[in-house]
Design an enzyme around this catalytic site. Sequence first.
Site, PDB file in Angstrom:
ATOM      1  N   CYS A 159      -9.219  -7.632   1.582  1.00 19.39           N
ATOM      2  CA  CYS A 159      -9.261  -6.269   2.117  1.00 19.39           C
ATOM      3  C   CYS A 159     -10.660  -5.687   2.007  1.00 19.39           C
ATOM      4  O   CYS A 159     -10.944  -4.628   2.525  1.00 19.39           O
ATOM      5  CB  CYS A 159      -8.314  -5.364   1.359  1.00 19.39           C
ATOM      6  N   HIS A 206       4.453 -10.001   2.113  1.00 12.11           N
ATOM      7  CA  HIS A 206       3.593 -11.055   2.671  1.00 12.11           C
ATOM      8  C   HIS A 206       2.861 -11.872   1.614  1.00 12.11           C
ATOM      9  O   HIS A 206       2.192 -12.858   1.954  1.00 12.11           O
ATOM     10  CB  HIS A 206       2.642 -10.495   3.734  1.00 12.11           C
ATOM     11  N   THR A 254       0.838  -1.206   0.000  1.00  8.71           N
ATOM     12  CA  THR A 254       0.000   0.000   0.000  1.00  8.71           C
ATOM     13  C   THR A 254       0.872   1.254   0.000  1.00  8.71           C
ATOM     14  O   THR A 254       0.627   2.203  -0.747  1.00  8.71           O
ATOM     15  CB  THR A 254      -0.931  -0.013   1.244  1.00  8.71           C
TER      16      THR A 254
HETATM   17  N1  PLP Z   1      -1.867  -4.310  -4.414  1.00  5.45           N
HETATM   18  C1  PLP Z   1      -2.395  -5.520  -4.610  1.00  5.45           C
HETATM   19  C2  PLP Z   1      -2.667  -5.974  -5.999  1.00  5.45           C
HETATM   20  C3  PLP Z   1      -2.693  -6.336  -3.525  1.00  5.45           C
HETATM   21  O1  PLP Z   1      -3.218  -7.541  -3.717  1.00  5.45           O
HETATM   22  C4  PLP Z   1      -2.419  -5.859  -2.223  1.00  5.45           C
HETATM   23  C5  PLP Z   1      -2.788  -6.666  -1.041  1.00  5.45           C
HETATM   24  O2  PLP Z   1      -3.685  -7.471  -1.076  1.00  5.45           O
HETATM   25  C6  PLP Z   1      -1.862  -4.591  -2.081  1.00  5.45           C
HETATM   26  C7  PLP Z   1      -1.590  -3.837  -3.198  1.00  5.45           C
HETATM   27  C8  PLP Z   1      -1.545  -4.037  -0.732  1.00  5.45           C
HETATM   28  O3  PLP Z   1      -0.392  -4.657  -0.222  1.00  5.45           O
HETATM   29  P1  PLP Z   1      -0.124  -4.642   1.357  1.00  5.45           P
HETATM   30  O4  PLP Z   1      -1.101  -5.579   1.972  1.00  5.45           O
HETATM   31  O5  PLP Z   1       1.297  -5.112   1.490  1.00  5.45           O
HETATM   32  O6  PLP Z   1      -0.297  -3.246   1.794  1.00  5.45           O
END
Ligand code: PLP
Length: 387
Positions: free
Chosen positions: A334, A212, A81
């Site tokens: 999410c 992760h 993110t």
């Molecule tokens: N972008 C995509 C395509 C994702 O699948 C995710 C997480 O599910 C993210 C960004 C965000 O990553 P993070 O969970 O490390 O913030």
Amino acid sequence: MQKQQKSGFEMEIYLDSAATTRVCPEAAQAAAAAMTEVWGNPSSSHSQGRRAAALVKNARAQVAAALGAKPEELTFVSCGTEADHWALTGGMAANRGVGRHLITTATEHDAVLQAAEKLKKQGCEVTLLQPEKDGRVTVESLLDALRPDTALVSVMLVNNETGAVNPVAEISRALRVAGSKALLHTDAVQGFLHVPFTPKGLGVDLVSVSGHKIHAPKGIGALWIRPNLHLQPFLPGGGQEKGLRSGTEPVPNICAFGAAAESGKKQFADTLARLRLLRDRCEELLRAELPGITFPAGRGADHILSVSLPGYRSEVLLNRLDAEGICVSRSSACKRGGRSHVLQAMGVPADVIDGAIRVSFCRDNTIEEVEYFVRALAAAAAELRHR
Ligand code: PLP
């Protein structure tokens, strides 16, 4: 149903690796060593600090090698993110001379969509490319939206809900042919070590990745920045990460990311073959056992399979599966509640969206787990049908 047994314990079947993955032993060991043996602050000049700095250097080289890039091109951040926010806000600011128009896609992760929203509030214009039925955006739609003042294009490599793989390299070529001065960012959080690519091969300026999703812990990611592209620091402060992203380095997470990336790179060819096998078997069994099943996005990256049972509610099915020890998700982990913006943008009918389930695999999954999942889903669907 009789749950599967592994080493005498009741087993959980985890088919939600697009949400997150289990930390691999190499990563856990690297993190433990960085917590208990080399706990220094990499900025300290004494021996503990120097050893910690050496660990960070080694991990940067490991992640860079897995990405097909140079260590100095990577900046560690706290998550995917953060990498996305920095890429969008930093990319637009760096290219301010070109204009204030941003192009991204309607199927991006919320990390990108929310960053675009923020930029909009700051006066930028945002165009969202709509996907085709298979979830991919086309080069033609990009060229239609492109303007002389387009400063940044952000197109995800692999969609987290459908696995759809966007034509990022073709988009890069089209931008060059069109003489565009726009920077190109790709959110490769789901692509890293799941589909073959290098930043140079894609012809992009910025790439986001996250630990992760590749068997490292949560709370670590990286932004790859093309050489000679100067972004404003994301977090000014103590000057870590060459002054671009201050904050004392989370050495255990960084080391774990490095170890997971190295191990993922070593196993990459085998992993791809395994993911293909798991996905194909899953699709084949689902078609055989559940005649009403549909696959809203067709075929994309092999670790993600989007399926739907129209007429059923996915949350009810997920609860049934959960009771059987099976972890899958609705669309994106999410996204709690609300219809998937990705499937909506693809024009998927409401009843198909409401019955959609995302199954996602990793190299640790087995064919037996897939078979068990399909049997459990078929049983749940049959039971609900007869109510
Ligand atoms: N972008 C995509 C395509 C994702 O699948 C995710 C997480 O599910 C993210 C960004 C965000 O990553 P993070 O969970 O490390 O913030």
